[in-house]
Design a protein around this motif. Sequence first.
Motif, PDB file in Angstrom:
ATOM      1  N   GLY A 102       0.648  -1.331  -0.096  1.00 19.03           N
ATOM      2  CA  GLY A 102       0.150  -0.127  -0.068  1.00 19.03           C
ATOM      3  C   GLY A 102       0.800   1.316   0.151  1.00 19.03           C
ATOM      4  N   TRP A 103       0.615   2.000   0.960  1.00 22.45           N
ATOM      5  CA  TRP A 103       1.599   3.315   1.191  1.00 22.45           C
ATOM      6  C   TRP A 103       2.350   3.215   2.321  1.00 22.45           C
ATOM      7  N   LEU A 104       2.679   2.033   2.683  1.00 22.05           N
ATOM      8  CA  LEU A 104       3.729   1.854   3.881  1.00 22.05           C
ATOM      9  C   LEU A 104       5.122   1.297   3.276  1.00 22.05           C
ATOM     10  N   TYR A 105       6.136   1.800   3.885  1.00 21.17           N
ATOM     11  CA  TYR A 105       7.449   1.579   3.618  1.00 21.17           C
ATOM     12  C   TYR A 105       8.102   0.575   4.576  1.00 21.17           C
ATOM     13  N   SER A 106       8.964  -0.434   4.222  1.00 23.74           N
ATOM     14  CA  SER A 106       9.589  -0.974   5.049  1.00 23.74           C
ATOM     15  C   SER A 106      11.244  -1.219   4.901  1.00 23.74           C
ATOM     16  N   GLY A 107      12.230  -1.204   5.486  1.00 19.78           N
ATOM     17  CA  GLY A 107      13.397  -1.580   5.202  1.00 19.78           C
ATOM     18  C   GLY A 107      14.156  -2.139   6.386  1.00 19.78           C
ATOM     19  N   LEU A 108      15.411  -2.606   5.905  1.00 21.89           N
ATOM     20  CA  LEU A 108      16.348  -3.394   7.344  1.00 21.89           C
ATOM     21  C   LEU A 108      17.733  -2.473   7.106  1.00 21.89           C
ATOM     22  N   GLN A 109      17.467  -1.961   8.352  1.00 19.74           N
ATOM     23  CA  GLN A 109      18.907  -0.962   8.525  1.00 19.74           C
ATOM     24  C   GLN A 109      20.008  -1.777   9.304  1.00 19.74           C
ATOM     25  N   PRO A 171      27.110  -5.840  15.865  1.00 26.42           N
ATOM     26  CA  PRO A 171      26.199  -5.250  14.531  1.00 26.42           C
ATOM     27  C   PRO A 171      24.811  -5.523  14.989  1.00 26.42           C
ATOM     28  N   CYS A 172      24.067  -4.501  14.477  1.00 27.34           N
ATOM     29  CA  CYS A 172      22.448  -4.489  15.007  1.00 27.34           C
ATOM     30  C   CYS A 172      21.687  -4.225  13.247  1.00 27.34           C
ATOM     31  N   ILE A 173      20.914  -4.917  13.315  1.00 31.69           N
ATOM     32  CA  ILE A 173      19.763  -4.817  12.395  1.00 31.69           C
ATOM     33  C   ILE A 173      18.587  -4.729  12.915  1.00 31.69           C
ATOM     34  N   TRP A 174      17.665  -3.693  12.145  1.00 33.72           N
ATOM     35  CA  TRP A 174      16.309  -3.295  12.542  1.00 33.72           C
ATOM     36  C   TRP A 174      15.466  -3.099  11.551  1.00 33.72           C
ATOM     37  N   GLN A 175      14.219  -3.254  11.648  1.00 33.18           N
ATOM     38  CA  GLN A 175      13.259  -2.843  10.596  1.00 33.18           C
ATOM     39  C   GLN A 175      12.974  -1.363  10.737  1.00 33.18           C
ATOM     40  N   ASP A 176      12.786  -0.609   9.911  1.00 36.86           N
ATOM     41  CA  ASP A 176      12.133   0.727   9.752  1.00 36.86           C
ATOM     42  C   ASP A 176      10.982   0.569   9.190  1.00 36.86           C
ATOM     43  N   GLY A 177       9.982   1.171   9.753  1.00 45.75           N
ATOM     44  CA  GLY A 177       8.633   1.311   9.044  1.00 45.75           C
ATOM     45  C   GLY A 177       8.414   2.623   8.784  1.00 45.75           C
ATOM     46  N   LEU A 178       7.962   3.124   7.774  1.00 45.07           N
ATOM     47  CA  LEU A 178       7.595   4.710   7.501  1.00 45.07           C
ATOM     48  C   LEU A 178       6.270   4.811   6.672  1.00 45.07           C
ATOM     49  N   ASP A 179       5.444   5.981   6.759  1.00 41.08           N
ATOM     50  CA  ASP A 179       4.496   6.233   5.993  1.00 41.08           C
ATOM     51  C   ASP A 179       4.749   6.963   4.821  1.00 41.08           C
ATOM     52  N   ILE A 180       6.241   6.929   4.517  1.00 40.59           N
ATOM     53  CA  ILE A 180       6.875   7.906   3.371  1.00 40.59           C
ATOM     54  C   ILE A 180       5.966   7.899   2.028  1.00 40.59           C
ATOM     55  N   PRO A 181       5.635   6.628   1.572  1.00 38.65           N
ATOM     56  CA  PRO A 181       4.835   6.606   0.434  1.00 38.65           C
ATOM     57  C   PRO A 181       3.345   7.512   0.577  1.00 38.65           C
ATOM     58  N   LEU A 182       2.744   7.235   1.696  1.00 40.52           N
ATOM     59  CA  LEU A 182       1.735   8.011   2.030  1.00 40.52           C
ATOM     60  C   LEU A 182       1.760   9.432   1.937  1.00 40.52           C
ATOM     61  N   VAL A 183       2.770  10.004   2.557  1.00 39.95           N
ATOM     62  CA  VAL A 183       3.168  11.505   2.730  1.00 39.95           C
ATOM     63  C   VAL A 183       3.483  11.985   1.361  1.00 39.95           C
ATOM     64  N   ASN A 184       4.385  11.254   0.546  1.00 38.80           N
ATOM     65  CA  ASN A 184       4.709  11.631  -0.807  1.00 38.80           C
ATOM     66  C   ASN A 184       3.464  11.617  -1.801  1.00 38.80           C
ATOM     67  N   ALA A 185       2.386  10.594  -1.675  1.00 38.10           N
ATOM     68  CA  ALA A 185       1.372  10.603  -2.232  1.00 38.10           C
ATOM     69  C   ALA A 185       0.558  12.080  -2.011  1.00 38.10           C
ATOM     70  N   LEU A 186       0.621  12.443  -0.763  1.00 37.05           N
ATOM     71  CA  LEU A 186      -0.176  13.574  -0.498  1.00 37.05           C
ATOM     72  C   LEU A 186       0.619  14.715  -0.683  1.00 37.05           C
ATOM     73  N   GLU A 187       1.721  14.760  -1.451  1.00 37.09           N
ATOM     74  CA  GLU A 187       2.421  15.832  -1.588  1.00 37.09           C
ATOM     75  C   GLU A 187       2.838  16.849  -0.211  1.00 37.09           C
ATOM     76  N   ALA A 188       3.183  16.271   0.898  1.00 33.46           N
ATOM     77  CA  ALA A 188       3.358  16.963   1.986  1.00 33.46           C
ATOM     78  C   ALA A 188       4.481  16.657   2.799  1.00 33.46           C
ATOM     79  N   ASN A 189       5.584  16.103   2.210  1.00 30.80           N
ATOM     80  CA  ASN A 189       6.701  15.741   3.013  1.00 30.80           C
ATOM     81  C   ASN A 189       7.891  16.886   2.698  1.00 30.80           C
ATOM     82  N   PHE A 190       8.401  17.126   3.824  1.00 29.89           N
ATOM     83  CA  PHE A 190       9.400  17.996   4.016  1.00 29.89           C
ATOM     84  C   PHE A 190      10.587  17.313   4.659  1.00 29.89           C
TER      85      PHE A 190
END
Length: 375
Positions: A102-109, A171-190
């Motif tokens: 959907g409009w949710l991002y996920s990544g492994l950092q 060494p550490c690995i974590w999942q990042d979850g963001l709503d960045i696709p949503l905020v970009n779709a809403l054209e509201a990201n700074f």
Amino acid sequence: MTGPARENHREDVAGRANVEDTPELLAYYRELGRLDAGALWTVANKIEPWEPQSSSVPVLWRYEDLRNHVLRSVDLVSPEKAGRRVIYLNNPGRRGFAAAVGWLYSGLQVMHPGEVASAHAHSASALRFIMEGTGAYTIVDGHKMTLAANDFVLTPNGTWHEHGVASGGTPCIWQDGLDIPLVNALEANFYAVHPDLRQRVGYPVDDMSKTWGNPGLRPATGEWSKGYSPLLKYEWAPTYEALLRYGQSTDGSPFDGVLMNYVNPVTGGPVMQTIGASMQMLQPDEHTRAHRHTGSFVYQVAKGRGFSVIDGKRFDWKERDIFCVPSWAWHEHGNASSSEDACLFAFHDLPVMQSLGLYREEAFGDNSGQQPRAV
Ligand code: 1HN
């Protein structure tokens, strides 16, 4: 789906667009196109589906497949050059949006001991769920939080945040979850980089957990009116303990087992304005009933092993695997162990669905479960 609802899927049903192309109409459409306009009836059935039609597909990302690739990035790029050293999860139906579902991002950092990722802020809200390693920390607006496996931490919309791993850590690995696709779709990201690249730690370490993380108690003089939870970190041990305790008093939801939401202790509502999160426990041998609802979900297996059937497809998961359930997809979960419980962390966009009046939910038939297809 059966009966009248299925009939509704015929595109020639009365009231739906059903105009056949003629040479004259095709020429007309071309003329409109040259004017940056179009005839609604050529797109109406597509933009008005009978029910939500997610372009995302269910995906299981196995940690054992990804882990070595994530670790390899340490030799290939530095956090200074990459900004954030992250491998993102790319839903095949959402390529181009960098969305896991959907409009949710996920990544492994990944970060090695002694490394830091400098401070920045953005309008997108973010969270991290720690997968492995010791010594990780995140600083949010001057509040430093120490992090361990299965801890959940917020970096809300507009906050300065930076991460690092202490030099005595691993060494550490974590999942990042963001709503960045949503905020970009809403054209509201700074987006802004901190002027000093690093923040000053302005409070005792873990002060927000000590202030806001006491069950049933609130500081008498504590004021908090921001749109996100002041409890910026939710540790695994009290979360699991809460599930065990709640599980002693309930069988839980037939669709989700023993499910608890991470909440803003001031409002009782979701942890952030656009992203909610939960942890659920499936008892040994439990197999939930299928349901579907609007809203996209990213799950991470916090404990145990089991399977989920998503739109008829079976995915077998184990600890640290990540999978997604697209909006309006049927889903049910099963614990594959007859002796151990299984726990699923999830983050989702239900706060958006609920605040916009778009939340809908449906149980699957009388429910003997979906019939899984071979994967
Ligand atoms: C971000 O700020 C982080 O702070 C991680 O660690 C991943 C992906 C897209 C945009 C911002 C972080 C991100 C991100």
